[in-house]
Design an enzyme around this catalytic site. Structure first.
Site, PDB file in Angstrom:
ATOM      1  N   ASP B 345      39.479  30.314  50.173  1.00  0.00           N
ATOM      2  CA  ASP B 345      40.755  31.460  48.731  1.00  0.00           C
ATOM      3  C   ASP B 345      41.441  30.417  48.877  1.00  0.00           C
ATOM      4  O   ASP B 345      41.469  28.825  48.919  1.00  0.00           O
ATOM      5  CB  ASP B 345      40.705  33.075  49.901  1.00  0.00           C
ATOM      6  N   HIS B 400      47.713  34.674  49.018  1.00  0.00           N
ATOM      7  CA  HIS B 400      46.799  35.696  48.617  1.00  0.00           C
ATOM      8  C   HIS B 400      45.270  35.253  50.118  1.00  0.00           C
ATOM      9  O   HIS B 400      45.488  36.555  50.462  1.00  0.00           O
ATOM     10  CB  HIS B 400      45.756  35.058  47.415  1.00  0.00           C
ATOM     11  N   ASN B 491      38.934  43.563  39.184  1.00  0.00           N
ATOM     12  CA  ASN B 491      39.775  44.024  39.496  1.00  0.00           C
ATOM     13  C   ASN B 491      40.245  44.774  37.938  1.00  0.00           C
ATOM     14  O   ASN B 491      41.345  44.785  37.296  1.00  0.00           O
ATOM     15  CB  ASN B 491      41.018  43.977  39.278  1.00  0.00           C
ATOM     16  N   SER B 558      40.818  42.128  46.429  1.00  0.00           N
ATOM     17  CA  SER B 558      40.800  41.019  46.965  1.00  0.00           C
ATOM     18  C   SER B 558      40.917  41.573  48.277  1.00  0.00           C
ATOM     19  O   SER B 558      40.872  40.413  49.298  1.00  0.00           O
ATOM     20  CB  SER B 558      41.737  40.260  46.557  1.00  0.00           C
TER      21      SER B 558
END
Lengths: 128, 600
Positions: B345, B400, B491, B558
């Protein structure tokens, strides 16, 4: 720099982050500045938010340290006394801050000379 | 007078039939030639002209006679021939001792010549025209030096075709089983062979006609009355082969009409019938939420064969833990201990006080000594790797990855949040920059790093609209080595997942998002009609770790993905010997299509 009145300038900017922000191989969309006229308030000390980002109760008036309006680039400037303070964003229905400490209180900052610019984020419409 | 001169005179006069008829006897007498020499006859009539204006005709199967009245005389006979048939063209001498036969086109062009191919000096030409039309037989003599009578004949000697192997009617003996094939032959031009095939209503079939020696197959699908239902010439897998894809509207017998394009070819072929009906979706699979909402409690029930004692919901910011059944697993002593989960990530805030004790430590590496102690190709990668800056500091500059890491394994320390598998270890692998952007190459390298360094679960809370063969290969390799790869569905609120989640059709798992009530999030990409290992997990307003020792809410697939990563870590913690496929099967088999009711 410490002013004669003992207040410390606190500068920062407010970003608006919304839409699909899933990270990945595509270039990330740029953050959008909140634009002018958004209100940022400073409360002395911490606020027991119970990990709820929207504060709907009246703010404690005796702890209101200052209030500023963002300019065209979403920037704001406050003069605050040294010590802990909590910055909140005025939103419809209350005040918003999506940052908390380990107890669930709103994340606060320590006002002191040389404080780096503060980044506030209004991410109510974002998904990641 | 030399003979040649007499012949020349005769030729000049011979073309003038009427003149010859009137003056022939006179001429013979005038030139003092005997009647037996034939000149008188020649002078009287050249029976057939040597050009396309000739009156000579010969029919196929027939013959005509004529006379070369003088030396150098040639007689033409028109004949109509059919393309692709073979003819024996003959000139047989009667008094002419050495015939010589020529074949000419409609325009008079020479096509073939023969002198002595048959018997004693008789002429024979075997000819197969490629086009039907008018031709001319030119009857002559060897070296144009002889005269005499002859016979020209034309015979169709085309070999008889073999018997038709299959009739072009419902009475045909040909049949093709679905899943099988049959061979046949178009013996002659225009031949069609029918094959019956039994079809079932609602099923989709591919009918192929593949040429073996047949150059250009053409296929027609007909019903029992012979009515054409579909036709194709060149849609097959190779050049000119025919393919019809057809979904049967009734359970019945249809007929495959095997032919050639424009009936213009002969040869052998194979007709093939296959059932191409897509397999039904797996039991429990929905195009909306796949196999439903994942639960480690139900998965462990299934694995152990006995239900675990359910725990009271924690509520509040821990509702996601409740929905995946984490407290039930914890109560059974399953916390993820011993399992490493790679967060590929934006990195992880390695200084976060709710994460620092949960971070993976590379056991083979001595931090800061400038040596690649474990010879894994990365120097001092004691706490993961940064493929963006290509260094050993995978610190998160975005937030994130830190949020994702907290959902998986935030410490159970009474502060902030607790991870689904708080006993697991987080391997930070930074592949996305401070803006959340990166390359597939970096992501693929991150997956390979995690696989090579002991991760049992890889969390990919990232994605895009296009795939990457490099990343797909890395994920496949990870799965082959027992690593469960979980990928965010995306998304876009779309009907299908994005990439790399789409690879879950063959490897890894895709994760959609549900809210506090188990309702699918509007932004979450759906599973789609192609079966894949898709489940849902909490992904709306998820409270987890953020940069600088803070916490906050984020929403998205996520956030759902690390719930499943933690869930997989719990299962592997309980039974480390499970393969990736076994873990995935356990999760999908125990997932539930919720109605908003808490069932974990």
């Amino acid at each position: 720099m410490t002013r004669p009145d003992g207040l410390v300038p606190v500068e920062g900017w407010l970003e608006r982050v919304d839409g699909n922000r899933m990270p990945g191989p595509a270039p990330a969309p740029a953050a959008t500045t909140a634009g002018p006229g958004r209100q940022v308030l400073a409360i002395g000390g911490t606020l027991p938010a119970a990990a709820q980002p929207l504060w709907t109760a009246p703010l404690p008036a005796d702890r209101l340290l200052g209030q500023a309006s963002t300019d065209g680039q979403g920037r704001f400037r406050l003069l605050l006394p040294p010590g802990p303070a909590t910055l909140l964003i005025a939103v419809p229905g209350g005040y918003w801050l999506n940052r908390f400490d380990g107890r669930g209180d709103f994340a606060s900052l320590q006002v002191q000379p040389g404080l780096a610019p503060v980044r506030l984020v209004d991410d109510r419409g974002a998904v990641f | 007078m030399p003979v040649v001169e007499r012949d020349g005179l005769a030729r000049r006069l011979g073309g003038l039939e009427r003149l010859g008829a009137a003056y022939g006897p006179w001429a013979a007498q005038a030139y003092g030639l005997p009647e037996a020499h034939g000149l008188a006859q020649a002078l009287a009539v050249d029976d057939y002209a040597a050009n396309t204006g000739t009156t000579g005709r010969v029919a196929v199967g027939g013959s005509s006679t004529g006379v070369l009245e003088v030396r150098r005389d040639r007689d033409w006979f028109a004949v109509d021939l059919t393309a692709n048939r073979t003819y024996a063209l003959r000139e047989t001498g009667v008094t002419l001792s050495d015939p010589l036969l020529r074949l000419r086109s409609a325009s008079g062009a020479l096509l073939a010549t023969n002198d002595d191919a048959e018997g004693t000096r008789h002429s024979l030409i075997l000819y197969t025209p490629t086009a039907s039309g008018r031709f001319y037989l030119e009857a002559g003599a060897f070296r144009d030096s002889l005269t005499g009578s002859y016979r020209v004949s034309v015979a169709d000697v085309t070999p008889a075709p073999p018997p038709d192997d299959f009739a072009a009617a419902p009475t045909t003996t040909g049949s093709v089983p679905v899943g099988g094939s049959r061979t046949g032959t178009l013996e002659v031009l225009g031949d069609h062979d029918w094959f019956s095939v039994a079809v079932t209503a609602g099923r989709t079939y591919d009918f192929q006609l593949n040429g073996t020696s047949l150059a250009d197959p053409a296929l027609v699908l007909r019903d029992g009355a012979g009515v054409q239902l579909a036709a194709n010439d060149d849609a097959g897998s190779t050049t000119r082969n025919a393919l019809i894809t057809y979904t049967a509207s009734a359970t019945t017998t249809l007929y495959l009409d095997a032919g050639a394009f424009a009936d213009g070819y002969t040869g052998t072929y194979t007709v093939v019938a296959t059932d191409q009906t897509p397999p039904p979706p797996p039991v429990g699979f929905s195009s909306v939420d796949g196999y439903g909402e994942a639960s480690v409690a139900r998965a462990l029930d299934l694995l152990t064969g006995q239900p675990l004692a359910r725990q009271a919901p924690l509520g509040g910011v821990f509702w996601g833990l409740d929905r995946v059944g984490a407290p039930t697993a914890w109560a059974a002593g399953v916390t993820g201990a011993g399992i490493t989960v790679a967060v590929v990530d934006t990195g992880v805030d390695t200084l976060h006080t709710d994460l620092d004790a949960s971070l993976w430590t590379n056991p083979g590496e001595i931090a800061g000594n400038g040596i690649d102690d474990d010879n894994n190709g990365f120097i001092d990668d004691s706490r993961g790797w940064d493929f963006v800056s290509n260094d050993n500091d995978p610190m998160d500059l975005n937030g994130h990855g830190t949020h994702v890491a907290g959902t998986i394994a935030a410490e159970n320390n009474g502060s902030g949040q607790t991870g689904v598998a708080y006993g697991a270890r987080i391997m930070p692998v930074r592949v996305l920059d401070a803006a959340g952007s990166g390359t597939y190459a970096a992501i693929a390298n991150g997956v390979r790093y995690a696989t090579a360094n002991g991760a049992r679960v890889i969390n990919l809370s990232l994605g895009g609209g296009t795939g990457s063969p490099d990343l797909q290969a890395a994920i496949q390799d990870a799965a082959a080595r027992g690593v469960v790869v979980v990928m965010a569905a995306g998304n876009d609120g779309a009907a299908t997942v994005g990439y790399p989640a789409a690879y879950a059709a063959s490897v890894g798992m895709a994760v959609g998002a549900v809210d506090l009530n188990g309702t699918m999030a509007s932004f979450s990409n759906r599973a789609g009609s192609t079966p894949l290992d898709y489940v849902t997990a909490p992904g709306v307003n998820i409270y987890s770790t953020l940069l600088a020792n803070t916490f906050g809410y984020l929403s998205g697939t996520s956030m759902a993905t690390p719930h499943l990563a933690g869930l997989a870590a719990l299962i592997l913690s309980y039974r480390p010997t499970l393969s990736a496929a076994q873990v995935e099967a356990l999760i999908t088999a125990s997932a539930s299509h919720g109605s908003g009711v808490f069932t974990a």
